[in-house]
Design a protein around this motif. Structure first.
Motif, short mmCIF file in Angstrom:
data_model
loop_
_atom_site.label_atom_id
_atom_site.label_comp_id
_atom_site.label_asym_id
_atom_site.label_seq_id
_atom_site.Cartn_x
_atom_site.Cartn_y
_atom_site.Cartn_z
N ALA A 37 0.82 -1.21 0.00
CA ALA A 37 0.00 0.00 0.00
C ALA A 37 0.86 1.26 0.00
N VAL A 38 1.95 1.28 0.78
CA VAL A 38 2.77 2.49 0.83
C VAL A 38 3.47 2.71 -0.51
N THR A 39 3.81 1.63 -1.21
CA THR A 39 4.37 1.77 -2.56
C THR A 39 3.38 2.47 -3.49
N TYR A 40 2.13 2.05 -3.42
CA TYR A 40 1.07 2.65 -4.23
C TYR A 40 0.86 4.11 -3.87
N PHE A 41 0.77 4.41 -2.57
CA PHE A 41 0.54 5.79 -2.14
C PHE A 41 1.74 6.70 -2.43
N LEU A 42 2.95 6.17 -2.31
CA LEU A 42 4.14 6.97 -2.62
C LEU A 42 4.15 7.37 -4.09
N GLN A 43 3.77 6.45 -4.95
CA GLN A 43 3.72 6.79 -6.38
C GLN A 43 2.63 7.81 -6.66
N GLN A 44 1.51 7.70 -5.95
CA GLN A 44 0.46 8.70 -6.10
C GLN A 44 0.97 10.09 -5.73
N SER A 83 -16.22 -4.04 6.42
CA SER A 83 -16.91 -3.27 5.38
C SER A 83 -16.58 -1.78 5.44
N LEU A 84 -16.12 -1.28 6.62
CA LEU A 84 -15.78 0.14 6.75
C LEU A 84 -14.33 0.43 6.36
N ASN A 85 -13.60 -0.58 5.92
CA ASN A 85 -12.20 -0.39 5.53
C ASN A 85 -12.13 0.26 4.15
N LEU A 86 -12.13 1.57 4.11
CA LEU A 86 -12.28 2.30 2.85
C LEU A 86 -11.06 2.19 1.94
N HIS A 87 -9.86 2.11 2.52
CA HIS A 87 -8.69 1.95 1.67
C HIS A 87 -8.71 0.60 0.97
N MET A 88 -9.03 -0.46 1.71
CA MET A 88 -9.09 -1.79 1.10
C MET A 88 -10.22 -1.86 0.07
N PHE A 91 -8.85 -0.18 -3.00
CA PHE A 91 -7.88 -1.01 -3.71
C PHE A 91 -8.59 -2.05 -4.58
N VAL A 92 -9.57 -2.73 -3.99
CA VAL A 92 -10.29 -3.77 -4.71
C VAL A 92 -10.98 -3.20 -5.95
N LYS A 93 -11.62 -2.06 -5.78
CA LYS A 93 -12.31 -1.42 -6.92
C LYS A 93 -11.32 -0.98 -7.98
N HIS A 94 -10.22 -0.36 -7.56
CA HIS A 94 -9.22 0.16 -8.51
C HIS A 94 -8.54 -0.96 -9.28
N LEU A 95 -8.35 -2.10 -8.62
CA LEU A 95 -7.67 -3.22 -9.26
C LEU A 95 -8.61 -4.11 -10.06
N GLY A 96 -9.90 -3.84 -10.01
CA GLY A 96 -10.86 -4.66 -10.75
C GLY A 96 -11.10 -6.01 -10.11
N LEU A 97 -10.82 -6.12 -8.81
CA LEU A 97 -11.09 -7.36 -8.09
C LEU A 97 -12.55 -7.39 -7.64
N ASN A 243 -7.23 -12.69 -0.52
CA ASN A 243 -6.94 -11.31 -0.11
C ASN A 243 -5.54 -10.85 -0.53
N LYS A 244 -4.63 -11.80 -0.71
CA LYS A 244 -3.27 -11.44 -1.10
C LYS A 244 -3.21 -10.81 -2.49
N LEU A 245 -4.27 -10.98 -3.30
CA LEU A 245 -4.30 -10.40 -4.64
C LEU A 245 -4.24 -8.87 -4.58
N VAL A 246 -4.66 -8.29 -3.46
CA VAL A 246 -4.57 -6.83 -3.31
C VAL A 246 -3.10 -6.42 -3.34
N CYS A 247 -2.25 -7.14 -2.62
CA CYS A 247 -0.82 -6.80 -2.55
C CYS A 247 -0.15 -6.95 -3.91
N SER A 248 -0.30 -8.09 -4.53
CA SER A 248 0.34 -8.31 -5.83
C SER A 248 -0.23 -7.36 -6.88
N GLY A 249 -1.53 -7.04 -6.77
CA GLY A 249 -2.14 -6.13 -7.72
C GLY A 249 -1.60 -4.71 -7.60
#
Length: 493
Positions: A37-44, A83-88, A91-97, A243-249
């Motif tokens: 997640a921090v890799t993704y946010f750093l690039q953002q 269900s209240l985990n908005l970052h997760m 991620f799922v929506k952005h990655l198409g999971l 759930n690990k697909l979030v990390c690799s994605g």
């Protein structure tokens, strides 16, 4: 005239501040949900031109992991997301999971002799049973958890406006004042007693939920307990395929350079402008090193965590106090012994999850029937007269006698020992939380676990570290540790 124009131009060049250059290289240590997640946010924050190297000695996903049983994959690590985990959710929506199809099931709580609480298919009957056994304790608990979660949700607004915090205490203070900070010192048991929750409800229900979540007692900090108690059935979900697909994605999306090596040491090198950090690592038996402008450590630095040595830092970078708590996961493919829980006829056993209260004789935290990470249409949970895959959490590996007690027979047992969560009792109640800033450009992400440990807490910490690194790099001090931030944002809006 020409001379005047030249002098004017030179004067303007001196007076107009040149924007600082962005960092050219960033290192992230650890490829669990925090590191991904921090890799993704750093690039953002810094842009796609920044090279990000991510070091991982084991597997992508960390404690988000799966294993194979009978040609199907099952979650062996963190199985559910709130269900209240908005970052997760993002991620799922952005990655198409996709969210995995929910398969309903009932829970029960076992006290070592009998089931003290059994869930039914009828919501009103469940409420009546709670009231009959525990009075209004469950309502007081619900109100307390909802209040905590309502305040916690403020972090998403703060982060959407790119505000960051230099310490976990400052972050918590922004959400709920000193009360939130004190929730990392006071136990969940004490906090619930203070609002009128009965000791019987704490012993029967709260202790069972905490043990199933953290493998520890109600002496854990109140904030960690509240996060755990918020995860009630019906509010939880999982990712289709694991759930690990979030990390690799996220790593695939950012095109991060993944280095499968173990970081051994980080050294500080002086520079005329900004410090340079040398990361030394071992890969395939060979020692190598790379230099970076920023380094984010997204792996536990505590005594039982990730052993990194730090060189040339004044004052020295100190290893945080405390240890991590061992939890053993046994994935058993077999036939549950329902008679152990008082059901001689397995056809009448209706539960998919049994939680155990805190008692000296208890040898397990929870036993749960697992669904595969890919749920097909028409899938149903198997009953105890059928061979199913069960996940047993326990303080130590189950011996043969214990396996024969819980299961009539079994085909396979796979055991994973996790340094899963901080051992919250390994440090005193007056402890301070681990620092986020270890040096000018060196950040520690996993200290968040000592406030509360969950997938989303790691994602929140990742976003905070990315924003903090960005704001400090560009001297945006007005975006760091702002007091009364909630009021400030309301006024601006």
């Amino acid at each position: 005239m020409a001379l005047l124009m030249i002098l004017t131009a030179q004067f303007l060049q001196i007076c107009v501040a040149q924007p600082p250059e962005t960092p050219s290289r960033i290192a992230v240590v650890g490829a669990g949900i925090g590191g991904s997640a921090v890799t993704y946010f750093l690039q953002q924050q810094f842009g796609a031109q920044v090279q990000i190297d991510l070091y991982e000695a084991d597997r992508i996903g960390g404690r988000l992991a799966t294993l194979t049983v009978n040609n199907q994959q099952y979650e062996s690590g963190s199985p559910y997301i709130h269900s209240l985990n908005l970052h997760m959710q993002g991620f799922v929506k952005h990655l198409g999971l996709k969210h995995r199809k929910e398969v309903a099931g009932k829970n029960a709580i076992y006290n070592g002799e009998q089931l003290v609480l059994e869930e039914t298919d009828w919501y009103l009957l469940n409420l009546f049973r709670l009231w009959w056994h525990y009075g209004i304790s469950f309502l007081r608990l619900q109100m307390w958890v909802e209040e905590v979660m309502e305040k916690f949700m403020r972090i998403y607004t703060f982060q959407a406006h790119e505000y960051a915090f230099s310490s976990m205490e400052e972050l918590l203070r922004s959400l709920g004042g000193e009360h939130f900070v004190n929730m990392t010192h006071k136990s969940v048991g004490e906090s619930l007693q203070a609002i009128g929750v009965s000791q019987k409800f704490i012993d029967d229900v709260i202790s069972a939920v905490i043990r199933a979540s953290y493998g520890q007692s109600v002496a854990i900090p109140a904030l960690a307990g509240a996060m755990s108690l918020a995860g009630t059935p019906g509010n939880m979900w999982a990712v289709e395929g694991g759930n690990k697909l979030v990390c690799s994605g996220l790593l695939r999306l950012t095109k991060a350079n993944v280095i499968h090596g173990k970081v051994m040491a980080i050294s500080l090198h002086s520079s005329e402008k900004r410090p340079i950090y040398e990361v030394r690592y071992e890969q395939d038996g060979t020692l190598s090193s790379q230099n970076y402008d920023l380094v984010i450590i997204a792996a536990p630095l505590h005594k039982t965590g990730y052993p990194i040595s730090f060189h040339n830092f004044q004052p020295p970078v100190e290893q945080p106090n405390g240890t991590y708590h061992r939890v053993v996961t046994s994935i058993v493919h077999g036939y549950l012994n329902s008679s152990y829980f008082g059901f001689s006829d397995p056809k009448l056993f209706p539960f998919f999850s049994i939680l155990s209260v805190d008692s000296p004789d208890s040898s397990f935290f929870s036993i749960e029937s697992l669904c595969p990470v890919n749920v097909s249409v028409g899938f149903r949970r198997k009953t105890p007269q059928e061979a199913a895959v069960w996940r047993v959490l326990s303080p130590r590996p189950l011996d043969r006698k214990e396996l024969k007690t819980f299961f009539k027979s079994y085909y396979s047992v796979q055991v994973i020992e996790w340094q899963a969560f901080p051992s919250y009792m390994s440090v005193g109640p007056s402890r301070s939380l681990p620092p986020i800033i270890l040096h000018d450009g060196l950040y520690y992400l996993n200290g968040v676990e000592w406030a509360a440990s969950s997938v989303e807490m790691s994602a929140v910490a990742a976003k905070n570290v990315a924003l903090l690194a960005f704001n400090r790099w560009f001297d945006l001090h007005e975006k760091i540790d702002q007091p009364d931030l909630l009021h400030k944002l309301k006024t601006e809006l």
